[in-house]
Design an enzyme around this catalytic site. Structure first.
Site, PDB file in Angstrom:
ATOM      1  N   ASP A  77     -13.933 -21.835  -7.445  1.00 55.15           N
ATOM      2  CA  ASP A  77     -13.274 -21.822  -6.140  1.00 55.15           C
ATOM      3  C   ASP A  77     -13.570 -20.551  -5.352  1.00 55.15           C
ATOM      4  O   ASP A  77     -12.946 -20.283  -4.331  1.00 55.15           O
ATOM      5  CB  ASP A  77     -11.761 -21.973  -6.328  1.00 55.15           C
ATOM      6  CG  ASP A  77     -11.183 -20.896  -7.241  1.00 55.15           C
ATOM      7  OD1 ASP A  77     -11.960 -20.044  -7.727  1.00 55.15           O
ATOM      8  OD2 ASP A  77      -9.966 -20.892  -7.466  1.00 55.15           O
ATOM      9  N   HIS A 105      -6.983  -5.929  -0.185  1.00 53.33           N
ATOM     10  CA  HIS A 105      -5.926  -4.937  -0.016  1.00 53.33           C
ATOM     11  C   HIS A 105      -4.921  -5.362   1.062  1.00 53.33           C
ATOM     12  O   HIS A 105      -5.226  -5.288   2.257  1.00 53.33           O
ATOM     13  CB  HIS A 105      -6.520  -3.572   0.328  1.00 53.33           C
ATOM     14  CG  HIS A 105      -5.471  -2.501   0.356  1.00 53.33           C
ATOM     15  ND1 HIS A 105      -4.709  -2.196  -0.752  1.00 53.33           N
ATOM     16  CD2 HIS A 105      -5.036  -1.686   1.337  1.00 53.33           C
ATOM     17  CE1 HIS A 105      -3.861  -1.239  -0.444  1.00 53.33           C
ATOM     18  NE2 HIS A 105      -4.029  -0.911   0.820  1.00 53.33           N
ATOM     19  N   VAL A 143     -12.003 -23.755 -12.819  1.00 55.54           N
ATOM     20  CA  VAL A 143     -12.469 -24.337 -11.559  1.00 55.54           C
ATOM     21  C   VAL A 143     -13.278 -23.309 -10.772  1.00 55.54           C
ATOM     22  O   VAL A 143     -12.967 -22.109 -10.800  1.00 55.54           O
ATOM     23  CB  VAL A 143     -11.271 -24.857 -10.724  1.00 55.54           C
ATOM     24  CG1 VAL A 143     -10.377 -23.730 -10.239  1.00 55.54           C
ATOM     25  CG2 VAL A 143     -11.748 -25.703  -9.559  1.00 55.54           C
ATOM     26  N   ASP A 195      -8.517  -6.281  -4.834  1.00 56.23           N
ATOM     27  CA  ASP A 195      -8.137  -5.185  -3.940  1.00 56.23           C
ATOM     28  C   ASP A 195      -9.251  -4.147  -3.951  1.00 56.23           C
ATOM     29  O   ASP A 195      -9.491  -3.483  -4.959  1.00 56.23           O
ATOM     30  CB  ASP A 195      -6.809  -4.576  -4.387  1.00 56.23           C
ATOM     31  CG  ASP A 195      -6.247  -3.607  -3.354  1.00 56.23           C
ATOM     32  OD1 ASP A 195      -7.032  -2.796  -2.819  1.00 56.23           O
ATOM     33  OD2 ASP A 195      -5.037  -3.646  -3.096  1.00 56.23           O
ATOM     34  N   SER A 202       0.848  -1.196   0.000  1.00 57.55           N
ATOM     35  CA  SER A 202       0.000   0.000   0.000  1.00 57.55           C
ATOM     36  C   SER A 202       0.887   1.251   0.000  1.00 57.55           C
ATOM     37  O   SER A 202       1.672   1.439  -0.923  1.00 57.55           O
ATOM     38  CB  SER A 202      -0.945  -0.043   1.195  1.00 57.55           C
ATOM     39  OG  SER A 202      -1.968   0.885   1.060  1.00 57.55           O
ATOM     40  N   ASP A 254     -11.444 -19.822 -15.170  1.00 56.89           N
ATOM     41  CA  ASP A 254     -10.081 -20.382 -15.091  1.00 56.89           C
ATOM     42  C   ASP A 254     -10.103 -21.905 -15.049  1.00 56.89           C
ATOM     43  O   ASP A 254      -9.061 -22.538 -14.893  1.00 56.89           O
ATOM     44  CB  ASP A 254      -9.345 -19.831 -13.861  1.00 56.89           C
ATOM     45  CG  ASP A 254     -10.095 -20.112 -12.552  1.00 56.89           C
ATOM     46  OD1 ASP A 254     -11.232 -20.635 -12.617  1.00 56.89           O
ATOM     47  OD2 ASP A 254      -9.554 -19.804 -11.482  1.00 56.89           O
ATOM     48  N   ASP A 301     -16.381 -17.094 -12.060  1.00 56.55           N
ATOM     49  CA  ASP A 301     -15.485 -17.920 -11.250  1.00 56.55           C
ATOM     50  C   ASP A 301     -14.861 -19.053 -12.065  1.00 56.55           C
ATOM     51  O   ASP A 301     -13.657 -19.324 -11.964  1.00 56.55           O
ATOM     52  CB  ASP A 301     -16.310 -18.472 -10.070  1.00 56.55           C
ATOM     53  CG  ASP A 301     -15.488 -19.244  -9.066  1.00 56.55           C
ATOM     54  OD1 ASP A 301     -14.329 -19.561  -9.377  1.00 56.55           O
ATOM     55  OD2 ASP A 301     -16.000 -19.527  -7.976  1.00 56.55           O
TER      56      ASP A 301
END
Ligand SMILES: *[C@@H]1O[C@H](CO)[C@@H](O)[C@H](O)[C@H]1NC(C)=O
Ligand SMILES: *[C@@H]1O[C@H](CO)[C@@H](O)[C@H](O)[C@H]1NC(C)=O
Ligand SMILES: *[C@@H]1O[C@H](CO)[C@@H](O)[C@H](O)[C@H]1NC(C)=O
Ligand SMILES: *[C@@H]1O[C@H](CO)[C@@H](O)[C@H](O)[C@H]1NC(C)=O
Ligand SMILES: *[C@@H]1O[C@H](CO)[C@@H](O)[C@H](O)[C@H]1NC(C)=O
Ligand SMILES: *[C@@H]1O[C@H](CO)[C@@H](O)[C@H](O)[C@H]1NC(C)=O
Ligand SMILES: *[C@@H]1O[C@H](CO)[C@@H](O)[C@H](O)[C@H]1NC(C)=O
Ligand SMILES: *[C@@H]1O[C@H](CO)[C@@H](O)[C@H](O)[C@H]1NC(C)=O
Length: 553
Positions: free
Chosen positions: A269, A460, A267, A424, A195, A265, A262
């Site tokens: 998860d 974050h 899968v 984030d 940060s 990719d 979701d």
């Protein structure tokens, strides 16, 4: 300590190198380092044994509960004429120093946290480590009462310290004190921060490339003037619409976006690994009823869908032109560090008001307008645009930390490792991508010394439930600097929350190097080897419309 040293001397007479026996943790054993422009006020040193503290950061989870022992050196200095008394702490392991120094960064408006958990975690790993308060309160991250001397008048020395100088001073001090204590200079020096700490690291690479062999910068708050005005954007959208959705409704839309994307990719998860491949349109879920618990429910409204769309696309000016990058699908709207919080009555679903991220308000009032009386809730789009302009003009050159020319850093054979959580909620991951892309435009071989990684589902500087956090990225950086092994992938560790390492510390997954994305290859989803990093489809990746990027580059 004195007795131990005497004992060592007696044992060593004629038998071993007496220069090893210099570890004296008393105030009189140290002298003031030589720091250009600085004048020292005081120094104190004393050993601390079995020190315990409560951890609040993922890195803090590396501290054993049994307690930490170190030599605690505190220096107070100022720059004459600038009224900026600055504290620097240097903590030196009493045993097992690994012959390296680490400068530790801060968070929010805190340049570093004195007696903080990140300092402690670093010392626990065997490093000599240091933090600075940059001349203002080090424990308050969300407020900056020090920015103005009075209405209209910046405290430029403190802003400059916070922007850049304090870390450089601290580095000289930290290395010198380390050398005095152990009788030899650190073999390698690193910076580590997230940060504000990430911004400090990237700043160091740009302005003081001589300071660190390697820099680890998480979720860097670079592009700070743009970023901080943007942290008010979600509230500004709601203010102008006069509509504040409930937490229940905002969380539901984000959950639906994660559900929609979701599996991209390979899968399901709970996380979106490639937010740019996600084309979730919030308008498609308008009218859905969401159960909010306690017998209450809400229907997802058109207004909320348009608020979500505006947040994802990012701030625009009066003519629709992009002012700054947006956020990724899957990034939470609500939570302690989130930007679209609201406060509602009646079971938490109606009669809501906006709850801005505190730094956003301080920034616009004090850093941008120099006017604590400025009312952010009344900003029109034109006002917002003016505030971006003012922020860039007044403070950009001092604190934006986005110079893409790292040629001095490269020439010194330094290494910069950045990473950003793809969820984030506070600092959009698109700012990090934009910077990386701009550095690559200046030097097409920049990945020889600068690599950027993205962690799906990570919030974050902290991991949401089940996400995989690059907890030991500093070790990857040291292998790069000292062993020449450039990291292609980081290891993400499952942290159920920011304070605890999972019951199964082996639970890990690759954190891929941008622009690669995580892909499920098949097999046990609990196994690291079931995942790999793949090239992403060639497409817009920075989230900045092409027209704006031409202006910018
Ligand atoms: C840690 O937290 C506990 C419970 O909140 C508190 O009682 C204790 O004083 C804290 N210890 C330190 C060292 O801050
Ligand atoms: C280190 O020393 C400073 C200055 O005396 C003191 O304020 C601080 O509390 C000490 N830290 C610890 C962990 O004892
Ligand atoms: C339900 O109501 C109880 C008691 O008022 C409250 O503590 C709880 O947080 C509420 N749960 C939700 C999901 O709003
Ligand atoms: C939410 O509203 C209540 C009632 O008006 C108030 O007491 C509380 O401080 C507010 N919370 C926040 C975070 O603004
Ligand atoms: C709505 O909020 C306002 C201001 O916080 C309060 O005066 C009013 O009573 C609230 N109305 C309901 C129905 O809760
Ligand atoms: C802004 O600056 C004033 C004057 O220094 C200070 O009192 C205040 O805490 C700062 N923050 C806000 C939000 O006004
Ligand atoms: C990039 O690296 C390659 C291979 O080391 C080298 O041939 C090329 O000249 C470099 N290009 C620039 C612009 O430095
Ligand atoms: C963090 O995780 C631990 C272990 O799962 C749990 O006991 C604790 O309540 C969690 N803390 C928070 C703040 O969620």
């Amino acid at each position: 300590m004195a007795r131990r040293r005497l004992g060592q001397l007696v044992l060593c007479l004629g038998l071993c190198d007496v220069s090893q026996a210099v570890e004296d943790c008393s105030t009189g054993a140290f002298t003031y380092p030589d720091v250009f422009g600085a004048e020292f006020v005081s120094l104190s040193a004393a050993p601390v044994e079995d020190w315990k503290l409560n951890t609040t950061t993922p890195e803090g989870a590396l501290i054993p509960t049994s307690g930490l022992s170190f030599c605690n050196v505190t220096l107070l200095y100022h720059h004459p004429g600038q009224n900026d008394n600055t504290n620097v702490q240097v903590w030196l392991p009493l045993q097992g120093w690994n012959e390296r120094f680490v400068g530790v960064g801060g968070g929010g408006f805190a340049a570093g946290k004195l007696n903080g958990e990140n300092l402690a975690a670093t010392v626990n790993l065997g490093y000599a480590a240091s933090v600075t308060d940059a001349g203002h309160d080090s424990q308050t991250w969300s407020r900056a009462p020090w920015v103005l001397n009075s209405q209209g008048n910046f405290n430029y020395p403190l802003i400059y310290n916070f922007a850049t100088l304090s870390i450089h001073d601290m580095t000289i001090i930290g290395k010198a004190i380390t050398q005095q204590y152990y009788g030899r200079a650190p073999k390698y020096s690193y910076f580590n921060g997230c940060s504000t700490g990430g911004r400090q690291g990237v700043t160091s690479a740009q302005r003081y490339p001589e300071d660190y062999d390697g820099i680890l910068a998480g979720a860097p708050a670079i592009n700070l003037p743009d970023l901080t005005v943007s942290t008010y954007w979600p509230q500004s959208v709601m203010d102008r619409l006069g509509y504040y959705p409930s937490k229940c409704e905002l969380d539901a839309i984000n959950r639906l976006s994660v559900e929609a994307c979701d599996a991209l990719d390979g899968v399901k998860d709970g996380f979106i690994a490639d937010p740019d491949a996600c084309d979730f349109d919030p308008q498609t879920v308008v009218g859905q009823t969401v159960d909010c618990g306690n017998g209450t429910s809400v229907r997802i409204s058109t207004q909320t869908a348009s608020i979500v769309r505006a947040i994802r696309e990012g701030p625009t000016g009066a003519d629709g032109k992009s002012l700054w990058v947006g956020t990724a699908h899957g990034t939470p709207f609500t939570g302690a560090l989130a930007l679209a919080n609201t406060n509602c009555s009646e079971g938490g679903v109606s009669n809501c008001t906006g709850v801005p991220f505190p730094m956003a308000v301080d920034w616009i009032k004090n850093f941008t307008r120099r006017d604590p009386g400025y009312d952010v809730t009344k900003m029109t789009l034109a006002d917002l645009e003016t505030n971006y302009y003012l922020g860039r003009q007044q403070l950009g050159p001092i604190i934006a930390a986005n110079d893409p020319d790292l040629s001095r850093f490269r020439a010194l054979n330094r290494k910069l490792l950045t990473w950003h959580g793809l969820a984030d909620e506070c600092i959009t991951m698109r700012g990090s991508r934009l910077y990386y892309d701009r550095v690559l435009q200046v030097d097409q071989n920049a990945s020889d010394y600068f690599r950027h990684f993205e962690a799906p589902g990570v919030n974050h500087c902290a991991a949401g439930a089940g996400a995989f956090y690059p907890l030991r990225a500093l070790a990857a950086l040291t292998r790069w600097v000292e062993g020449g092994i450039a990291p292609d992938v980081l290891i993400g560790y499952k942290l159920p929350n920011a304070t605890t390492i999972a019951a199964d510390p082996q639970a890990s997954r690759p954190v891929c190097r941008y622009p690669q994305v995580l892909r499920y290859k098949g097999g046990d989803v609990g196994s690291y080897g079931s995942f790999g990093c793949a090239a992403r489809d060639a497409k817009e990746t920075t989230g900045v419309p092409a027209a704006r990027r031409r202006d910018e580059l």
